[in-house]
Design a protein around this motif. Sequence first.
Motif, PDB file in Angstrom:
ATOM      1  N   ASP A 145      29.837  60.891  41.509  1.00 36.89           N
ATOM      2  CA  ASP A 145      30.093  59.453  41.610  1.00 36.89           C
ATOM      3  C   ASP A 145      31.249  59.223  42.567  1.00 36.89           C
ATOM      4  O   ASP A 145      32.239  59.970  42.560  1.00 36.89           O
ATOM      5  CB  ASP A 145      30.430  58.880  40.228  1.00 36.89           C
ATOM      6  CG  ASP A 145      30.673  57.389  40.275  1.00 36.89           C
ATOM      7  OD1 ASP A 145      29.684  56.640  40.330  1.00 36.89           O
ATOM      8  OD2 ASP A 145      31.848  56.969  40.272  1.00 36.89           O
ATOM      9  N   SER A 161      30.975  50.983  34.788  1.00 38.35           N
ATOM     10  CA  SER A 161      31.181  52.341  34.277  1.00 38.35           C
ATOM     11  C   SER A 161      30.499  52.563  32.933  1.00 38.35           C
ATOM     12  O   SER A 161      30.331  53.711  32.508  1.00 38.35           O
ATOM     13  CB  SER A 161      32.682  52.626  34.139  1.00 38.35           C
ATOM     14  OG  SER A 161      33.301  51.681  33.276  1.00 38.35           O
ATOM     15  N   TYR A 169      27.554  52.437  32.455  1.00 34.34           N
ATOM     16  CA  TYR A 169      26.290  53.111  32.744  1.00 34.34           C
ATOM     17  C   TYR A 169      26.481  54.578  33.112  1.00 34.34           C
ATOM     18  O   TYR A 169      25.505  55.283  33.404  1.00 34.34           O
ATOM     19  CB  TYR A 169      25.550  52.390  33.873  1.00 34.34           C
ATOM     20  CG  TYR A 169      25.005  51.041  33.454  1.00 34.34           C
ATOM     21  CD1 TYR A 169      23.863  50.950  32.676  1.00 34.34           C
ATOM     22  CD2 TYR A 169      25.644  49.873  33.833  1.00 34.34           C
ATOM     23  CE1 TYR A 169      23.362  49.721  32.270  1.00 34.34           C
ATOM     24  CE2 TYR A 169      25.164  48.629  33.440  1.00 34.34           C
ATOM     25  CZ  TYR A 169      24.019  48.561  32.662  1.00 34.34           C
ATOM     26  OH  TYR A 169      23.547  47.343  32.260  1.00 34.34           O
ATOM     27  N   LEU A 170      27.699  55.057  33.094  1.00 37.84           N
ATOM     28  CA  LEU A 170      27.933  56.469  33.405  1.00 37.84           C
ATOM     29  C   LEU A 170      27.146  57.388  32.472  1.00 37.84           C
ATOM     30  O   LEU A 170      26.592  58.402  32.895  1.00 37.84           O
ATOM     31  CB  LEU A 170      29.429  56.795  33.316  1.00 37.84           C
ATOM     32  CG  LEU A 170      30.293  56.457  34.535  1.00 37.84           C
ATOM     33  CD1 LEU A 170      31.766  56.602  34.189  1.00 37.84           C
ATOM     34  CD2 LEU A 170      29.929  57.352  35.717  1.00 37.84           C
ATOM     35  N   THR A 230      23.514  57.769  33.520  1.00 32.31           N
ATOM     36  CA  THR A 230      23.210  58.281  34.852  1.00 32.31           C
ATOM     37  C   THR A 230      22.583  59.676  34.853  1.00 32.31           C
ATOM     38  O   THR A 230      21.701  59.955  35.682  1.00 32.31           O
ATOM     39  CB  THR A 230      24.470  58.229  35.736  1.00 32.31           C
ATOM     40  OG1 THR A 230      24.940  56.881  35.770  1.00 32.31           O
ATOM     41  CG2 THR A 230      24.184  58.680  37.145  1.00 32.31           C
ATOM     42  N   TYR A 281      26.014  57.089  43.870  1.00 34.31           N
ATOM     43  CA  TYR A 281      26.421  56.311  42.696  1.00 34.31           C
ATOM     44  C   TYR A 281      27.851  55.804  42.857  1.00 34.31           C
ATOM     45  O   TYR A 281      28.755  56.554  43.242  1.00 34.31           O
ATOM     46  CB  TYR A 281      26.336  57.160  41.426  1.00 34.31           C
ATOM     47  CG  TYR A 281      24.934  57.577  41.066  1.00 34.31           C
ATOM     48  CD1 TYR A 281      23.982  56.641  40.686  1.00 34.31           C
ATOM     49  CD2 TYR A 281      24.560  58.923  41.090  1.00 34.31           C
ATOM     50  CE1 TYR A 281      22.692  57.017  40.346  1.00 34.31           C
ATOM     51  CE2 TYR A 281      23.274  59.318  40.752  1.00 34.31           C
ATOM     52  CZ  TYR A 281      22.340  58.358  40.377  1.00 34.31           C
ATOM     53  OH  TYR A 281      21.069  58.737  40.036  1.00 34.31           O
ATOM     54  N   HIS A 339      30.245  53.778  40.314  1.00 38.68           N
ATOM     55  CA  HIS A 339      30.473  53.147  39.016  1.00 38.68           C
ATOM     56  C   HIS A 339      31.859  52.495  38.995  1.00 38.68           C
ATOM     57  O   HIS A 339      32.850  53.122  39.372  1.00 38.68           O
ATOM     58  CB  HIS A 339      30.339  54.157  37.883  1.00 38.68           C
ATOM     59  CG  HIS A 339      28.923  54.566  37.633  1.00 38.68           C
ATOM     60  ND1 HIS A 339      28.307  55.596  38.321  1.00 38.68           N
ATOM     61  CD2 HIS A 339      27.993  54.070  36.777  1.00 38.68           C
ATOM     62  CE1 HIS A 339      27.053  55.715  37.890  1.00 38.68           C
ATOM     63  NE2 HIS A 339      26.843  54.805  36.958  1.00 38.68           N
TER      64      HIS A 339
END
Length: 482
Positions: free
Chosen positions: A167, A214, A216-217, A220, A237, A239
């Motif tokens: 990321d 973040s 959605y980390l 992922t 990505y 985030h």
Amino acid sequence: MEIRTRFAPSPTGYMHIGNLRTALYEYLIAKSQGGKFILRIEDTDQGRLVEGATEIIYNTMKMTGLHHDEGPDIGGAYGPYVQSERMGMYMEYAKELVEKGEAYYCFCTKERLESLKESNGDGAAFAKYDRHCYHLSKEEVQAKLDAGEDFVIRQKMPDEGTTTFSDVVYGDITVENKELDDQILMKADGFPTYNFANVVDDHLMEITHVVRGSEYLSSTPKYNLLYQAFGWDAPVYVHLPAVMRDAHNKLSKRHGDKSFEDLVREGYLVEAIVNYIALLGWSPSDNTEIFTLKELEEKFDIAGLSKSPSIFDIKKLTWMNGEYMKAMEFEKFYALAESKLKEALAETQLDLRKIAALLKKRLETLNDIPHLVEFFKELPEYGTKLYTHKKMKTDDAIALSSLQAAIPVLEEMTEWNETAIHDRLIALVGELGIKNGQLLWPVRTALSGEPTSPGGAIELADILGKEESIRRLKKGVELLSN
């Protein structure tokens, strides 16, 4: 390679600050590198859709100047750009994963899934799906499909090893595959889940950079495994850390935090809101704070993104809003202020443009206008203590004598404008042998009846006119004489 980013909101209500920041950063990542910015409406969660929410999205994008290059309203080579209009393809892609052994049909009922939670010890804790249906034979699966049983399609996660993704903000992140649940890709209603449709659409629309919160980390790794299962290249990505109300709480409409629409209604300029939001998680290399959108497009560098949460400071936004109004061309400012001035000063013949000129460098928000100008329409009740001002060296006695001296001088004037009023009052100061403030402060106070006002004695007298100014000065004398 052309940079392609997408803003993919769900039409579930207002545009909150975190959503707008995501859209802004996606726009800036694309535009700073000559790329394309795409708008996609993600409406697969039919139960949460709110009527009119899509129009809020369009209107916000238009107001903020975040003009998309492709989208539902303008089309493009990768449409349709509304997920519910792309329905035919998701099931086919899910079935492709089933054929590859990367996904499987699940026929478990809600009751059975609830029982998994109950058997997980405390009942409330999340329980991973036990892959009951993964072990069904092809014949058993086909029989259930032929019988019309409801099903979902689940992603088959690896049983061992790790998944690592990189990321831009948080660096490399590695998770144990055994911690990943077999997430649902296609729901029983035939709609794809957000996670699945998101990956399919990003690939088909050739999205190069995915920007999201973040939160959605944790999802992922599952996205990465989907890309691998299809044999597709994963995007870059990005985030973003949360936008906070304070050190411990995220912004939340439920707790009274402002949406973009709320801020506009409260008199904040769109340009100032966008400028401020750009700094919630990004720092320019030269520490500049005031940017036009065009300047942001030129200055934005993805390397300036921070992994630390940002606190939304309404005081900082208010300061910035004031700076924008000070720097604004007068005609543009007046166009914004005129309706509020007309509403506040209805039934008066006052020169609204002159009042606006006084306000321009003193306002914090446009909504400050009504209470700042109401004294023009009607003199408020006030006490004599307003006439006492240490810096101006005035008290009741000095104020009374100054007003008594000013009234006949002003009554004799045949020309009434700022220059004439200024010259006559300053001449009177000399005649009386006093300081400027010892005359001008009492006159200002009598004209406004307020401890502060947008403009001094001379500007207020010019706007109010000769007759009304003298009437108010006489009322001041009456008040000070009692």
